[in-house]
Motif scaffolding. Structure first.
Motif, PDB file in Angstrom:
ATOM      1  N   ALA A  54       0.908  -1.181  -0.033  1.00  0.00           N
ATOM      2  CA  ALA A  54       0.027   0.099   0.090  1.00  0.00           C
ATOM      3  C   ALA A  54       0.851   1.334   0.188  1.00  0.00           C
ATOM      4  N   GLU A  55       2.207   1.109   0.410  1.00  0.00           N
ATOM      5  CA  GLU A  55       3.182   2.430   0.547  1.00  0.00           C
ATOM      6  C   GLU A  55       3.661   2.552  -0.775  1.00  0.00           C
ATOM      7  N   GLN A  56       3.472   1.565  -1.727  1.00  0.00           N
ATOM      8  CA  GLN A  56       4.330   1.701  -3.141  1.00  0.00           C
ATOM      9  C   GLN A  56       3.202   2.856  -3.961  1.00  0.00           C
ATOM     10  N   GLY A  57       2.362   3.338  -3.496  1.00  0.00           N
ATOM     11  CA  GLY A  57       1.480   4.521  -4.284  1.00  0.00           C
ATOM     12  C   GLY A  57       0.507   3.736  -4.966  1.00  0.00           C
ATOM     13  N   ILE A  58       0.057   2.519  -4.848  1.00  0.00           N
ATOM     14  CA  ILE A  58      -0.816   1.966  -5.702  1.00  0.00           C
ATOM     15  C   ILE A  58      -2.269   2.472  -5.357  1.00  0.00           C
ATOM     16  N   PHE A  59      -2.482   2.824  -4.093  1.00  0.00           N
ATOM     17  CA  PHE A  59      -3.820   3.486  -3.733  1.00  0.00           C
ATOM     18  C   PHE A  59      -3.911   4.964  -3.642  1.00  0.00           C
ATOM     19  N   ASN A  60      -2.711   5.518  -4.233  1.00  0.00           N
ATOM     20  CA  ASN A  60      -2.918   7.100  -4.418  1.00  0.00           C
ATOM     21  C   ASN A  60      -3.856   7.489  -5.441  1.00  0.00           C
ATOM     22  N   PHE A  61      -4.409   8.531  -5.253  1.00  0.00           N
ATOM     23  CA  PHE A  61      -5.503   9.090  -6.097  1.00  0.00           C
ATOM     24  C   PHE A  61      -4.447   9.928  -7.277  1.00  0.00           C
ATOM     25  N   PRO A  62      -4.548  10.148  -8.580  1.00  0.00           N
ATOM     26  CA  PRO A  62      -5.498   9.324  -9.013  1.00  0.00           C
ATOM     27  C   PRO A  62      -5.350   7.911  -9.673  1.00  0.00           C
ATOM     28  N   PHE A  63      -4.164   7.425  -9.146  1.00  0.00           N
ATOM     29  CA  PHE A  63      -3.429   6.335  -9.972  1.00  0.00           C
ATOM     30  C   PHE A  63      -4.749   5.126  -9.536  1.00  0.00           C
ATOM     31  N   ILE A  64      -5.083   5.072  -8.340  1.00  0.00           N
ATOM     32  CA  ILE A  64      -6.031   4.089  -7.872  1.00  0.00           C
ATOM     33  C   ILE A  64      -7.016   3.671  -8.810  1.00  0.00           C
ATOM     34  N   TRP A  65      -7.708   4.610  -9.504  1.00  0.00           N
ATOM     35  CA  TRP A  65      -8.757   4.415 -10.572  1.00  0.00           C
ATOM     36  C   TRP A  65      -8.216   3.412 -11.756  1.00  0.00           C
ATOM     37  N   HIS A  66      -6.993   3.663 -11.827  1.00  0.00           N
ATOM     38  CA  HIS A  66      -6.253   2.988 -13.141  1.00  0.00           C
ATOM     39  C   HIS A  66      -6.156   1.503 -12.552  1.00  0.00           C
ATOM     40  N   ASP A 100      -8.713  11.683 -13.618  1.00  0.00           N
ATOM     41  CA  ASP A 100      -8.597  10.267 -14.138  1.00  0.00           C
ATOM     42  C   ASP A 100      -9.742   9.294 -14.165  1.00  0.00           C
ATOM     43  N   MET A 101     -10.942   9.980 -14.254  1.00  0.00           N
ATOM     44  CA  MET A 101     -12.098   9.206 -14.124  1.00  0.00           C
ATOM     45  C   MET A 101     -12.509   8.506 -15.481  1.00  0.00           C
ATOM     46  N   GLN A 102     -11.551   8.566 -16.262  1.00  0.00           N
ATOM     47  CA  GLN A 102     -11.663   8.205 -17.673  1.00  0.00           C
ATOM     48  C   GLN A 102     -11.551   6.383 -17.413  1.00  0.00           C
ATOM     49  N   TYR A 103     -10.781   6.111 -16.483  1.00  0.00           N
ATOM     50  CA  TYR A 103     -10.523   4.678 -16.168  1.00  0.00           C
ATOM     51  C   TYR A 103     -11.909   3.791 -16.005  1.00  0.00           C
ATOM     52  N   LEU A 104     -12.654   4.533 -15.345  1.00  0.00           N
ATOM     53  CA  LEU A 104     -14.103   3.784 -14.855  1.00  0.00           C
ATOM     54  C   LEU A 104     -15.164   4.021 -16.113  1.00  0.00           C
TER      55      LEU A 104
END
Length: 275
Positions: free
Chosen positions: A50-62, A147-151
């Motif tokens: 979780a500390e690697q940034g995978i849940f950072n906005f806006p990356f989390i949407w991707h 980055d809501m384009q991913y949704l």
């Protein structure tokens, strides 16, 4: 339309297998949150995913839409089975005798596809928003909802894939064979892609972009190489990633085109058959 959708929901409600698969699908979507719990603590080596940034906005949407897309097979099984059961249980013939037209029958299935896709997108949105608010380093409103384009890409991808499954269910009429054909088609696209890149690399990206499953996969590209840690490691090795990770407008149009073909093809097949 609500009447047609209600007919399908009643059928799903009475199917125990469908209920189990739907529950399993949304349970596994929720389990994306468990990724945050992955930790390695071996002596001086400490790693918390979780500390690697995978849940950072806006990356989390991707990241979350990419991971969630792998679970779509659960709902695909339901859609294929839903169509196959219409033939095996002779409910299709009974529906037509009761006054439901073939066009309305296909429309009812497509509305179910839309419903599954909308609910899936909303579910991923809620899970991602909660995880992001807990773990993200960036909580400004403008960043959260960028980055809501991913949704959108995720929704188009689900509708396209489920429409393909609907078409296979109508075409083959047996759920096991339809799912087998789906796997066979994926293999065919993979082999064809490999041959094209081997024999005609210059045109391969343009041709394979129009393959049905490949076009759906292109909507949400792998997010791993966007991570800072991966980029840093690549830079140290003298490599640089130049991939465009955005949801491409042309890929959306291609998948929408295939969706229209699958739905019309399903109707054309049903219209020609003597039930």
């Amino acid at each position: 339309m609500l009447r047609l959708l209600n007919i399908e929901l009643i059928k799903l409600k009475t199917s125990r297998v469908s209920r189990v698969l739907i529950f399993g699908y949304f349970f596994l979507l929720t389990c994306i949150a468990l990724i945050a719990a992955i930790k390695f603590d071996i002596g001086p080596i400490k790693f918390h995913l979780a500390e690697q940034g995978i849940f950072n906005f806006p990356f989390i949407w991707h990241f979350n839409t990419f991971v969630a897309a792998w679970l779509k097979l659960f709902l695909a099984i339901i859609i294929v089975s839903m169509v196959a059961n219409e033939y095996s249980n002779k409910t299709l013939k009974q529906n037509l005798i009761d006054g439901l037209s073939k066009k309305e029958f296909i429309l009812s299935k497509f509305l179910t596809v839309i419903l599954f896709s909308v609910v899936s997108v909303l579910f991923v949105f809620v899970v991602s928003l909660i995880l992001g608010l807990i773990y993200s380093d960036y909580n400004e409103i403008g960043i959260i909802f960028s980055d809501m384009q991913y949704l959108v890409g995720y929704f188009v991808k689900l509708v396209g894939f489920f429409s393909f499954c609907l078409f296979l269910g109508i075409l083959i009429k047996r759920s096991a064979f339809a799912l087998g054909f789906l796997i066979l088609w994926q293999t065919f696209e993979g082999i064809s892609t490999g041959i094209l890149y081997w024999k005609a690399e210059a045109i391969a990206p343009y041709v394979t972009r129009f393959f049905p499953l490949n076009s759906m996969a292109n909507l949400i590209k792998e997010p791993g190489t966007r991570l800072g840690a991966v980029k840093s490691a690549a830079n140290q090795l003298g490599e640089e990633f130049t991939k465009n990770y955005d949801v491409q407008f042309w890929d959306v149009l291609i998948v929408m085109g295939w969706t229209a073909i699958f739905i019309y093809g399903s109707y054309a097949l049903l219209k020609k058959r003597d039930l």
